[in-house]
Design a protein around this motif. Sequence first.
Motif, PDB file in Angstrom:
ATOM      1  N   ALA A  80       0.809  -1.218   0.000  1.00  0.00           N
ATOM      2  CA  ALA A  80       0.000   0.000   0.000  1.00  0.00           C
ATOM      3  C   ALA A  80       0.846   1.273   0.000  1.00  0.00           C
ATOM      4  CB  ALA A  80      -0.926   0.004   1.217  1.00  0.00           C
ATOM      5  N   SER A  81       2.148   1.164   0.199  1.00  0.00           N
ATOM      6  CA  SER A  81       3.010   2.348   0.282  1.00  0.00           C
ATOM      7  C   SER A  81       3.599   2.678  -1.080  1.00  0.00           C
ATOM      8  CB  SER A  81       4.149   2.118   1.277  1.00  0.00           C
ATOM      9  OG  SER A  81       3.620   1.905   2.567  1.00  0.00           O
ATOM     10  N   ALA A  82       3.806   3.963  -1.298  1.00  0.00           N
ATOM     11  CA  ALA A  82       4.453   4.446  -2.516  1.00  0.00           C
ATOM     12  C   ALA A  82       5.881   4.849  -2.179  1.00  0.00           C
ATOM     13  CB  ALA A  82       3.687   5.648  -3.079  1.00  0.00           C
ATOM     14  N   TYR A  83       6.740   4.797  -3.170  1.00  0.00           N
ATOM     15  CA  TYR A  83       8.132   5.192  -2.986  1.00  0.00           C
ATOM     16  C   TYR A  83       8.180   6.585  -2.360  1.00  0.00           C
ATOM     17  CZ  TYR A  83      13.007   6.230  -3.935  1.00  0.00           C
ATOM     18  OH  TYR A  83      14.331   6.558  -3.793  1.00  0.00           O
ATOM     19  N   GLY A  84       8.911   6.716  -1.259  1.00  0.00           N
ATOM     20  CA  GLY A  84       9.055   8.008  -0.588  1.00  0.00           C
ATOM     21  C   GLY A  84       8.093   8.238   0.562  1.00  0.00           C
ATOM     22  N   ASP A  85       7.067   7.383   0.731  1.00  0.00           N
ATOM     23  CA  ASP A  85       6.169   7.539   1.884  1.00  0.00           C
ATOM     24  C   ASP A  85       7.000   7.454   3.162  1.00  0.00           C
ATOM     25  OD1 ASP A  85       4.003   7.712   0.197  1.00  0.00           O
ATOM     26  OD2 ASP A  85       3.124   5.775   0.757  1.00  0.00           O
ATOM     27  N   MET A  86       6.635   8.275   4.159  1.00  0.00           N
ATOM     28  CA  MET A  86       7.425   8.361   5.387  1.00  0.00           C
ATOM     29  C   MET A  86       6.596   7.957   6.603  1.00  0.00           C
ATOM     30  SD  MET A  86       8.288  10.369   8.292  1.00  0.00           S
ATOM     31  CE  MET A  86       7.817  12.056   8.047  1.00  0.00           C
ATOM     32  N   LEU A  87       7.269   7.309   7.558  1.00  0.00           N
ATOM     33  CA  LEU A  87       6.665   6.910   8.824  1.00  0.00           C
ATOM     34  C   LEU A  87       7.608   7.310   9.945  1.00  0.00           C
ATOM     35  CD1 LEU A  87       4.591   5.206  10.526  1.00  0.00           C
ATOM     36  CD2 LEU A  87       6.091   3.249  10.100  1.00  0.00           C
ATOM     37  N   GLN A  88       7.086   8.013  10.946  1.00  0.00           N
ATOM     38  CA  GLN A  88       7.885   8.324  12.131  1.00  0.00           C
ATOM     39  C   GLN A  88       7.760   7.145  13.086  1.00  0.00           C
ATOM     40  OE1 GLN A  88       6.519  12.152  13.567  1.00  0.00           O
ATOM     41  NE2 GLN A  88       7.938  13.218  12.214  1.00  0.00           N
ATOM     42  N   LEU A  89       8.910   6.528  13.382  1.00  0.00           N
ATOM     43  CA  LEU A  89       8.920   5.335  14.225  1.00  0.00           C
ATOM     44  C   LEU A  89       9.003   5.647  15.713  1.00  0.00           C
ATOM     45  CD1 LEU A  89      11.264   3.172  11.992  1.00  0.00           C
ATOM     46  CD2 LEU A  89       8.834   2.772  12.431  1.00  0.00           C
TER      47      LEU A  89
END
Length: 192
Positions: A80-89
């Motif tokens: 479901a993610s696109a190249y460059g999608d970001m997640l703060q861990l």
Amino acid sequence: MLKLVRALCLTACSLGSLTAWAAPDVWVGGVAPTPDPIFATSSGVLEAYYTAAMPGGLTVLVGVSVNGVDLPTLGLNNHASAYGDMLQLGSVNAGDKLEFFIQVVDGARYYTNPARNPDSFNHAWVSTYAGDIKVPAGTNIAFEDLSGGGDLNYRDHGITFRIAGAVPEPASALMMLLGVAGIAGLRRSKRR
């Protein structure tokens, strides 16, 4: 002069968009070298950017273990993610030991530290990444999602991580807020 500055800015923006994005290299050639331990080089917010070039058939999420404790944040679904999608861990401190992992939905969890994997196999290839217009420079991790190495393509899930900005201590943040409020108050009183 203003027209020249605008023209230079437009040219620079146009050239930057020509580079688009350049996915990190992938591992080829059997079992990837076992990664060295990863330590946070500074304090701040740990950001993960999705970089997988060819997601595997299994549904996979990414997470991180800090000093041996798995943080609750999971995300960047490989389907479901696109190249460059970001997640703060989460937030980390300089010197923290970081072990990234993938969670196979309805399956195993595989870490960058093979000793923590249920099959003791190395499921991660770690390399540096120079960045592009969608993903900042950082450390790239490419994962294999099958037990025992599966097809050894290390392309089933990929992230590039970095530590963004220092996280101020509460007292420092309060002092900064009071300083900004004080400056705003002085400006208001000067206008009167």
